[in-house]
Design an enzyme around this catalytic site. Sequence first.
Site, PDB file in Angstrom:
ATOM      1  N   SER A   1       0.834  -1.195   0.000  1.00 52.50           N
ATOM      2  CA  SER A   1       0.000   0.000   0.000  1.00 52.50           C
ATOM      3  C   SER A   1       0.872   1.250   0.000  1.00 52.50           C
ATOM      4  O   SER A   1       1.673   1.438  -0.911  1.00 52.50           O
ATOM      5  CB  SER A   1      -0.959  -0.035   1.203  1.00 52.50           C
ATOM      6  OG  SER A   1      -1.905   1.003   1.125  1.00 52.50           O
ATOM      7  N   THR A   2       0.770   2.080   1.031  1.00 55.65           N
ATOM      8  CA  THR A   2       1.508   3.341   1.091  1.00 55.65           C
ATOM      9  C   THR A   2       3.008   3.098   0.925  1.00 55.65           C
ATOM     10  O   THR A   2       3.580   2.282   1.623  1.00 55.65           O
ATOM     11  CB  THR A   2       1.246   4.046   2.439  1.00 55.65           C
ATOM     12  OG1 THR A   2      -0.156   4.124   2.647  1.00 55.65           O
ATOM     13  CG2 THR A   2       1.859   5.430   2.456  1.00 55.65           C
TER      14      THR A   2
ATOM     15  N   MET B   1      -0.451   1.175   5.366  1.00 59.00           N
ATOM     16  CA  MET B   1      -1.251   1.397   6.573  1.00 59.00           C
ATOM     17  C   MET B   1      -2.324   0.324   6.706  1.00 59.00           C
ATOM     18  O   MET B   1      -2.777  -0.240   5.723  1.00 59.00           O
ATOM     19  CB  MET B   1      -1.922   2.770   6.520  1.00 59.00           C
ATOM     20  CG  MET B   1      -0.950   3.916   6.606  1.00 59.00           C
ATOM     21  SD  MET B   1      -1.779   5.509   6.693  1.00 59.00           S
ATOM     22  CE  MET B   1      -2.164   5.753   4.973  1.00 59.00           C
TER      23      MET B   1
END
Length: 186
Positions: free
Chosen positions: A5-6, A124
Amino acid sequence: MIGISTGGPQALAQVLPGLTPPIPPVLIVQHMPAKFTYVFAERLARHSSVPVKEAEQGDRVLPGAILIAPGGRHMTLTGSPPNVRVTLTDGPLVSGHKPSVDMLFQSGSRVYGAAAIGIIMTGMGRDGVEGCKKILDASGQTFGQDELTSVVYGMNKAAFQERAVQSQFALGDLPALIQRLARGGG
């Protein structure tokens, strides 16, 4: 199977060009909105020595190729090796996301059993934790990116704390890990 993800676009842009054949089939869920994943896959393909593309309904899952889940669609696997195919679905968010790492990992654990490998990376939340547990339940292998090389030590931290990953790796070590797994090592 990789869930990220991030910080993912930068991490994958660093790692994927380091992969050289032979590699196992690589399926990636990158949390990203619809319409961005196609361009992202095209950019990665220009810098990689193995084919990279946004997954399409019915794509065959083949060694030596990388498929990225389209933003806004869940990517799951159906069939049995060597005839595994991608299924793309709409539907509610799972673990807060669409595409969901948990959806891919859980379907991969059913299709590949003990041959399933889950890699959870920077991001996250906790998407991917339950999927990693399913892979372990099927006697597969799971790995998590370490804290030091993560932009956000979140999904991978949750998986590590819940013992859903067997070991952690530094980002720069991922190409060698994937190559070793392709040769049947752990």
